[in-house]
Design a protein around this motif. Sequence first.
Motif, PDB file in Angstrom:
ATOM      1  N   LEU A 197      73.135 -32.096   5.886  1.00  0.00           N
ATOM      2  CA  LEU A 197      72.635 -31.121   6.855  1.00  0.00           C
ATOM      3  C   LEU A 197      73.763 -30.600   7.745  1.00  0.00           C
ATOM      4  O   LEU A 197      73.885 -29.388   7.973  1.00  0.00           O
ATOM      5  CB  LEU A 197      71.541 -31.758   7.721  1.00  0.00           C
ATOM      6  N   ASP A 207      70.170 -22.067   3.327  1.00  0.00           N
ATOM      7  CA  ASP A 207      69.188 -22.917   2.653  1.00  0.00           C
ATOM      8  C   ASP A 207      69.885 -24.093   1.986  1.00  0.00           C
ATOM      9  O   ASP A 207      71.046 -23.988   1.569  1.00  0.00           O
ATOM     10  CB  ASP A 207      68.424 -22.136   1.571  1.00  0.00           C
ATOM     11  N   ILE A 245      63.213 -37.206   3.761  1.00  0.00           N
ATOM     12  CA  ILE A 245      63.063 -35.834   4.252  1.00  0.00           C
ATOM     13  C   ILE A 245      61.612 -35.568   4.649  1.00  0.00           C
ATOM     14  O   ILE A 245      61.342 -34.932   5.676  1.00  0.00           O
ATOM     15  CB  ILE A 245      63.538 -34.819   3.188  1.00  0.00           C
ATOM     16  N   SER A 249      60.122 -34.631   8.383  1.00  0.00           N
ATOM     17  CA  SER A 249      59.509 -33.295   8.429  1.00  0.00           C
ATOM     18  C   SER A 249      58.018 -33.370   8.710  1.00  0.00           C
ATOM     19  O   SER A 249      57.325 -32.362   8.632  1.00  0.00           O
ATOM     20  CB  SER A 249      59.739 -32.556   7.107  1.00  0.00           C
ATOM     21  N   ARG A 263      58.375 -29.018   9.219  1.00  0.00           N
ATOM     22  CA  ARG A 263      59.526 -28.645  10.040  1.00  0.00           C
ATOM     23  C   ARG A 263      60.219 -29.904  10.513  1.00  0.00           C
ATOM     24  O   ARG A 263      59.606 -30.966  10.622  1.00  0.00           O
ATOM     25  CB  ARG A 263      59.090 -27.838  11.271  1.00  0.00           C
ATOM     26  N   PHE A 276      64.750 -26.816  11.014  1.00  0.00           N
ATOM     27  CA  PHE A 276      64.701 -26.636   9.565  1.00  0.00           C
ATOM     28  C   PHE A 276      63.252 -26.428   9.150  1.00  0.00           C
ATOM     29  O   PHE A 276      62.363 -27.158   9.591  1.00  0.00           O
ATOM     30  CB  PHE A 276      65.238 -27.869   8.835  1.00  0.00           C
ATOM     31  N   ARG A 277      63.023 -25.436   8.313  1.00  0.00           N
ATOM     32  CA  ARG A 277      61.715 -25.267   7.680  1.00  0.00           C
ATOM     33  C   ARG A 277      61.792 -25.918   6.308  1.00  0.00           C
ATOM     34  O   ARG A 277      62.682 -25.589   5.510  1.00  0.00           O
ATOM     35  CB  ARG A 277      61.373 -23.778   7.559  1.00  0.00           C
ATOM     36  N   VAL A 278      60.882 -26.827   6.017  1.00  0.00           N
ATOM     37  CA  VAL A 278      60.953 -27.656   4.811  1.00  0.00           C
ATOM     38  C   VAL A 278      59.794 -27.334   3.879  1.00  0.00           C
ATOM     39  O   VAL A 278      58.641 -27.260   4.314  1.00  0.00           O
ATOM     40  CB  VAL A 278      60.940 -29.158   5.175  1.00  0.00           C
ATOM     41  N   THR A 280      58.213 -28.510   0.016  1.00  0.00           N
ATOM     42  CA  THR A 280      58.288 -29.385  -1.161  1.00  0.00           C
ATOM     43  C   THR A 280      57.491 -28.774  -2.305  1.00  0.00           C
ATOM     44  O   THR A 280      56.489 -28.098  -2.076  1.00  0.00           O
ATOM     45  CB  THR A 280      57.738 -30.795  -0.865  1.00  0.00           C
ATOM     46  N   MET A 291      65.165 -26.596   2.144  1.00  0.00           N
ATOM     47  CA  MET A 291      65.199 -26.590   3.593  1.00  0.00           C
ATOM     48  C   MET A 291      65.849 -25.287   4.064  1.00  0.00           C
ATOM     49  O   MET A 291      66.992 -25.011   3.709  1.00  0.00           O
ATOM     50  CB  MET A 291      65.983 -27.801   4.116  1.00  0.00           C
TER      51      MET A 291
END
Length: 572
Positions: A197, A207, A245, A249, A263, A276-278, A280, A291
Amino acid sequence: MAANPQIALTGLARALIQQNRLTEADAVACTAEQQNKANGFILETARRGLLSERDIARFAADTFGHPLLDISALEPGNIVSDAIDRKLIGKHHVLPIAKRGNRLTVALADPTNLRALDEIRFQSGLSVDPVVVEASKLQSAIDKQGESAKESLEALTGGDEFDMDMLEQEAPSEAAADDAQAEVDDAPVVRFIQKVLIDAINEGASDIHFEPYEKYYRIRVRTDGTLREIAQPPLVLREKIAARIKVISRLDISEKRVPQDGRMKLVLSKNKAIDFRVSTLPTLHGEKIVMRILDPSSAMLGVDALGYDPEQKAALLEAIERPYGMILVTGPTGSGKTVSLYTCLNILNKAGVNISTAEDPAEINLPGINQVNVNEKAGLTFSSALRAFLRQDPDVIMVGEIRDLETSEIAIKAAQTGHLVLSTLHTNDAPTTLERLRNMGVAPFNIASSVILITAQRLARRLCSCKQPVDIPHDVLIEAGFTEADLDGSWKPYGPVGCDKCKGSGYKGRVGIYQVMPITEDIARIIMNNGNSIEIAAQAELDGVMDLRRSGLRKVKAGMTSLTEVLATTNE
């Protein structure tokens, strides 16, 4: 046989007693000593010198009809330990060593451990073929797999130490909390993720992609619009990385079958934090995680940093200073629309102005602005949020995206009744935006009376300082869109070279290419007469509006980017 009812003998222990290889008293004593440890009976029997591990393994293989294997002869890199969850490996002291078709070969010291075989069969969905190995050699092989993964991570992180509290997090859901704790509290994994990160932030990436495949696991970052691989951590760690993660998040760690969105926040200092917008996504070989890095400082750069030409900047600032009307920002995904909108909102964000936004989701937190996350499952749609805004005494409204007729009609009504409305659309250029609204079903009169300006945009990679002048044939420049007047010999186009600063790509950062089209009376008349985008584009040109290609060529002339980049990001 009257064994101690408190001591549960394994099937292997009972077989050794029946074959007179071990007395019942010795079997009970060995089991009692190590009752709560996997393979504890075997190891205690060998420790006491009653039978060697080799003898027990040979006996188990002959008695229960399974192959005997010397696991120490296998290359660690050829062992498919990632075929099952590492929690099962640690719980039962078993190790998957080979996979062929729908059959999985599993090494274990006690072939009577049917519970372990059943759990492996259930989790993997494969037929299980057991092979018998010596208990201590099996433990050594399991340890090597773990050490190999840890060493790989240490090598990837460079042994760097990180503050474990940098990542703000909440506990996982109650249903998964107990199982999750052991899965995610792995210091090397935590340090590795934090390093990825931080490196991505320092590199200016937008990203980060965590991608599991059948044979390998890779991590890529998108910098200046281009994906680049930065690491290949051990495949066996894909579950731990995904779990870590998901926990930070605030996602459901136990749910791996459906996509999830969350997030997280990385605290870099007292005054700086990155969101961070996560997202999956379940794939064939595990969960892919993407991310999006949301840097609030990008919205604070100001309009000058975005790359507008002077006349474009003047037209935009004039539009956002108007008390009512609609401003639309258009372009494909990843073209910088959000940053442009937030920059405009930041200019408008004053003590005497009431601003409300409906977003999906809110990407950058701006103090002083009332931001609402759209939640369609709960019934909070763009249109319902807009209706609520109109009862909240707004001055400025921002709608993340106009997707349907209902949202567009409410937004237009707001723009016609004394509110400034900002929004986005996915169209190729400014003229086609008006046609897109009409195709949605918006009446031409409403479009002409509400929309005051449209900005279409693209992002082109900015040339690094290592750039060099390049010779481009005259006819190629003319074909690209330059006029004879442009080619007066007072400038030369530049091209990428590559250095350590730009990691050999020749580009560092990005610059915006814009088409800023105010809606003049002539364009409004064409809209009212149901004119098409070609007629609107022709009138815009007469009004002095540069199209995207022309705007890009100006950036080439200024040495900001290359002709190749402009041709790749704009349409003629």
